[in-house]
Design a protein around this motif. Sequence first.
Motif, PDB file in Angstrom:
ATOM      1  N   ALA A   1       0.649  -1.134  -0.074  1.00  0.00           N
ATOM      2  CA  ALA A   1       0.072   0.172   0.127  1.00  0.00           C
ATOM      3  C   ALA A   1       0.694   1.257  -0.093  1.00  0.00           C
TER       4      ALA A   1
ATOM      5  N   ARG B   1      -5.456  -6.703   3.769  1.00  0.00           N
ATOM      6  CA  ARG B   1      -6.313  -5.688   3.819  1.00  0.00           C
ATOM      7  C   ARG B   1      -6.177  -4.761   5.009  1.00  0.00           C
ATOM      8  N   SER B   2      -6.164  -5.502   6.151  1.00  0.00           N
ATOM      9  CA  SER B   2      -6.207  -4.462   7.396  1.00  0.00           C
ATOM     10  C   SER B   2      -4.853  -3.588   7.446  1.00  0.00           C
TER      11      SER B   2
ATOM     12  N   GLN C   1      -5.371  -1.158   4.212  1.00  0.00           N
ATOM     13  CA  GLN C   1      -6.243  -0.096   4.410  1.00  0.00           C
ATOM     14  C   GLN C   1      -5.770   0.945   5.375  1.00  0.00           C
ATOM     15  N   ARG C   2      -4.906   0.605   6.602  1.00  0.00           N
ATOM     16  CA  ARG C   2      -4.693   1.467   7.381  1.00  0.00           C
ATOM     17  C   ARG C   2      -3.776   2.747   6.720  1.00  0.00           C
TER      18      ARG C   2
ATOM     19  N   LEU D   1      -3.643   3.275   3.486  1.00  0.00           N
ATOM     20  CA  LEU D   1      -4.457   4.120   2.279  1.00  0.00           C
ATOM     21  C   LEU D   1      -5.644   5.222   2.991  1.00  0.00           C
ATOM     22  N   ASP D   2      -6.101   4.782   4.181  1.00  0.00           N
ATOM     23  CA  ASP D   2      -7.079   5.401   4.949  1.00  0.00           C
ATOM     24  C   ASP D   2      -6.259   6.517   5.459  1.00  0.00           C
TER      25      ASP D   2
ATOM     26  N   ALA E   1      -7.676   8.537   0.456  1.00  0.00           N
ATOM     27  CA  ALA E   1      -8.989   7.875   1.283  1.00  0.00           C
ATOM     28  C   ALA E   1      -9.999   8.013   0.615  1.00  0.00           C
TER      29      ALA E   1
ATOM     30  N   VAL F   1     -10.821   5.594  -2.339  1.00  0.00           N
ATOM     31  CA  VAL F   1     -10.587   4.018  -2.255  1.00  0.00           C
ATOM     32  C   VAL F   1     -11.830   3.396  -1.670  1.00  0.00           C
ATOM     33  N   THR F   2     -11.988   2.214  -2.540  1.00  0.00           N
ATOM     34  CA  THR F   2     -13.478   1.376  -2.202  1.00  0.00           C
ATOM     35  C   THR F   2     -12.790   0.023  -2.048  1.00  0.00           C
ATOM     36  N   TRP F   3     -12.882  -0.670  -0.557  1.00  0.00           N
ATOM     37  CA  TRP F   3     -12.607  -1.929  -0.532  1.00  0.00           C
ATOM     38  C   TRP F   3     -13.878  -2.767  -0.675  1.00  0.00           C
TER      39      TRP F   3
END
Length: 262
Positions: free
Chosen positions: A203, A233-234, A237-238, A240-241, A246, A249-251
């Motif tokens: 990421a 993912r976890s 996602q941290r 990218l969030d 942010a 981005v769509t997970w």
Amino acid sequence: MTEARITHIGGPTALVEVDGWRILTDPTFDPPGQRYFFGWGTTSRKVAGPSISPDELGPIDAVLVSHHHHGDNLDPSARDLLPRWGRVFTTKAGAKKLGGGATGLAAWDTTTLEAPGKPTITITATPCRHGPAGSDPITGPVVGFDLTWDGQEHGSLWVTGDTVFYRGLRDVAERRDVGTVLLHLGGVKFRYLSGGLRYTMDAKESLKLLDLLGATHVVPVHYEGWTHFKQGRSEAQRVLDASRHAGSVTWVDPGEAVTVQV
């Protein structure tokens, strides 16, 4: 304005539906538990099966195979199904191996997907480097796919393929107007070959690419389901969030879908 519906099936595999077209990316439909050998002592085990079975999938017009020689991008189950799935687009080496009229593309080659009553989609192969500099003889040829058609307002739909960030991706950002990105992540590493080297983006590295693109929609894939994916993912996602991207981005969980304006 048109819409694209993206269904995440698992791993790198997604179904893209737009204006009557149903396009499958990097199909993987083997059950979990199998081990795959990628050469040079590299292996991986599949730990999650597809969220949608081939029988549930419905008709497919075209398949985009970023590379044919790794089982996490085209596994035996999917390979057997290619003849019933319409046109296949892949690397030049992959087209020779797969046969069946598969279309082989090198980076920046273009071709079209045409059918009565549907918009013509122009497919442009984009460069990939599936590992550190000099790894091409080991990892083999890989391409991404940039899709354009009449009616797009926010730019093309780009499937990055398995790649690290390098000059070739800068070229994509310079040469293409990308609006939606199907982003291959995973931070792939192999214990016996790579040491600390990665063979796909994680990421943090992907932020360099997203900074250049300014894409409206980013849908990450290729981060779960195999043991050689080292960033799930976890963690991704941290990262990218916490970035300025942010909001774009769509997970999408395997088995779920998102509809985006393109």
